[in-house]
Write a protein that holds these residues in place. Structure first.
Motif, PDB file in Angstrom:
ATOM      1  N   SER A 205       0.822  -1.204   0.000  1.00  0.00           N
ATOM      2  CA  SER A 205       0.000   0.000   0.000  1.00  0.00           C
ATOM      3  C   SER A 205       0.857   1.255   0.000  1.00  0.00           C
ATOM      4  O   SER A 205       1.837   1.348   0.747  1.00  0.00           O
ATOM      5  CB  SER A 205      -0.919   0.010   1.223  1.00  0.00           C
ATOM      6  N   TYR A 206       0.472   2.208  -0.808  1.00  0.00           N
ATOM      7  CA  TYR A 206       1.178   3.488  -0.830  1.00  0.00           C
ATOM      8  C   TYR A 206       1.172   4.134   0.547  1.00  0.00           C
ATOM      9  O   TYR A 206       2.133   4.805   0.930  1.00  0.00           O
ATOM     10  CB  TYR A 206       0.538   4.412  -1.861  1.00  0.00           C
ATOM     11  N   ASP A 211       6.492   6.830  -1.894  1.00  0.00           N
ATOM     12  CA  ASP A 211       7.027   6.800  -3.258  1.00  0.00           C
ATOM     13  C   ASP A 211       8.267   5.918  -3.396  1.00  0.00           C
ATOM     14  O   ASP A 211       8.352   5.074  -4.298  1.00  0.00           O
ATOM     15  CB  ASP A 211       7.391   8.225  -3.711  1.00  0.00           C
ATOM     16  N   TYR A 214       7.659   2.086  -2.730  1.00  0.00           N
ATOM     17  CA  TYR A 214       6.723   1.535  -3.716  1.00  0.00           C
ATOM     18  C   TYR A 214       7.415   1.405  -5.077  1.00  0.00           C
ATOM     19  O   TYR A 214       7.279   0.383  -5.763  1.00  0.00           O
ATOM     20  CB  TYR A 214       5.468   2.410  -3.849  1.00  0.00           C
ATOM     21  N   THR A 215       8.138   2.446  -5.476  1.00  0.00           N
ATOM     22  CA  THR A 215       8.831   2.429  -6.764  1.00  0.00           C
ATOM     23  C   THR A 215       9.875   1.320  -6.816  1.00  0.00           C
ATOM     24  O   THR A 215      10.099   0.704  -7.880  1.00  0.00           O
ATOM     25  CB  THR A 215       9.508   3.792  -7.019  1.00  0.00           C
ATOM     26  N   THR A 244      -5.030   4.760  -1.548  1.00  0.00           N
ATOM     27  CA  THR A 244      -3.946   4.812  -2.540  1.00  0.00           C
ATOM     28  C   THR A 244      -4.072   6.018  -3.467  1.00  0.00           C
ATOM     29  O   THR A 244      -3.396   6.083  -4.498  1.00  0.00           O
ATOM     30  CB  THR A 244      -3.940   3.527  -3.389  1.00  0.00           C
ATOM     31  N   GLY A 247      -0.979   7.491  -4.681  1.00  0.00           N
ATOM     32  CA  GLY A 247      -0.072   6.551  -5.335  1.00  0.00           C
ATOM     33  C   GLY A 247      -0.604   5.960  -6.624  1.00  0.00           C
ATOM     34  O   GLY A 247       0.036   5.078  -7.213  1.00  0.00           O
TER      35      GLY A 247
END
Length: 339
Positions: A205-206, A211, A214-215, A244, A247
């Motif tokens: 989950s964002y 960032d 997640y990336t 989210t 994101g």
């Protein structure tokens, strides 16, 4: 022009012209009322291919969904690798309570996995075959699986997030391995007859990752699954729990055809952020679908559609106590919609 349910779902996800909105659900579909109507009950209907197929089919035959989704939980993949599972009940799903991968050496021992040896994932694949044999190319079969990030967390346990921050040496080989598994599992479901794959990656989950993480730990691995499915001309949908909204642009970079959003998501900015994928969602499964009325549901469907969702459906997994009449209200809305 009208389309078969399978054609309509494919075209809607691919942003092609379509006559109306598909009446589908990409998250968990089973309810106690469906179990009573078809005679297939949890926990047995999480285990036996014929019962998995029978209960999944009830979403179509009892509720009216124009797709059949299997399975109902996200523990079969962890069970495949030897995690201890707390059994489910008629009302509740099983859960992961034991873990198997705390070191790179543990991961090495899991890499040579094989399908076709009778594990629950094999029985889920068999249920897809049963449904495909019955419905052919008329009704789409949606194959669902846990995503690589959440599967890695299941295998590793509570130390997973700390390991991300501390660059634990188990992290990279484990998520590489779970991604390889997810690709092969999706391919096996498609070979069995699935015409759409849903990646359920709740802990990616964002809200939890932001960032940077997640990336690094979500997008590249989702991309690999999506590319494998594109090679088979199979659309993909990504569902991640939580808010989210901020994101969505990162989820969109995975290349999925649809992004299924939680009820916490603000649909309008989400739809504006998604340049490639269609936004799917996001009726509240508790406040609205379980405890609301059909009129409440249809009114909310209008709001969600006007906010930019191209497929209006349930934001997260269906509560097992949800009344059938409430689910039918969603189906009715989709069938009456203009696209």
């Amino acid at each position: 022009m009208s389309y078969t349910p399978k054609e309509r779902l494919y075209r809607a996800l691919k942003k092609m012209d379509v006559d109306r909105m598909p009446a589908v659900c990409f998250t968990q579909t089973a309810t106690v009322e469906q179990m009573e109507a078809c005679g297939a009950f949890w926990p047995q209907a999480n285990e036996e291919p014929e019962l998995i197929a029978k209960l999944a089919e009830a979403g179509h035959t009892v509720v009216g969904y124009e797709a059949i989704r299997v399975p109902f939980d996200i523990t079969a993949e962890a069970e495949f690798f030897g995690c201890q599972i707390k059994p489910g009940t008629r009302e509740q799903q099983p859960s992961v309570i034991g873990h198997v991968a705390s070191s790179p050496e543990d991961v090495d021992g899991l890499k040579d996995f094989e399908f076709g040896k009778g594990a629950r994932v094999d029985r889920i694949i068999e249920s897809v075959m049963i449904l495909k044999a019955k419905y052919g190319d008329e009704i789409p079969i949606i194959g669902s699986m846990i995503g690589p990030f959440s599967l890695a967390q299941h295998l590793n346990g509570d130390s997973w997030f700390m390991g991300l921050m501390m660059d634990d040496p188990v992290i990279q080989p484990l998520i590489d391995m779970t991604t390889d598994f997810c690709i092969r599992y999706a391919q096996e479901m498609v070979k069995a007859g699935a015409s759409c794959i849903v990646i359920i990656d709740p802990t990616a989950s964002y809200e939890l990752l932001g960032d940077e993480f997640y990336t690094k730990f979500a997008t590249p691995y989702h991309q690999k699954i999506v590319q494998a499915m594109k090679a088979m001309d199979v659309p993909t949908v990504l569902h991640i729990c939580g808010d989210t909204t901020k994101g969505i642009h990162l989820m969109d970079q995975s290349g999925v055809d649809g992004i299924s959003v939680d009820q916490k998501v603000n649909v309008r900015p989400a739809a504006e952020s998604a340049k490639g994928a269609v936004i799917i969602g996001n009726l509240d499964p508790v406040r609205l679908m379980w405890r609301g009325t059909p009129a409440d549901i249809k009114a909310e469907c209008v709001k969600i559609s006007e906010s930019g969702a191209k497929i209006v459906t349930i934001g997260c997994g269906t509560v097992s106590a949800t009344p059938t009449e409430n689910l039918k209200a969603l189906v009715e809305y989709a069938k009456e919609s203009e696209y």
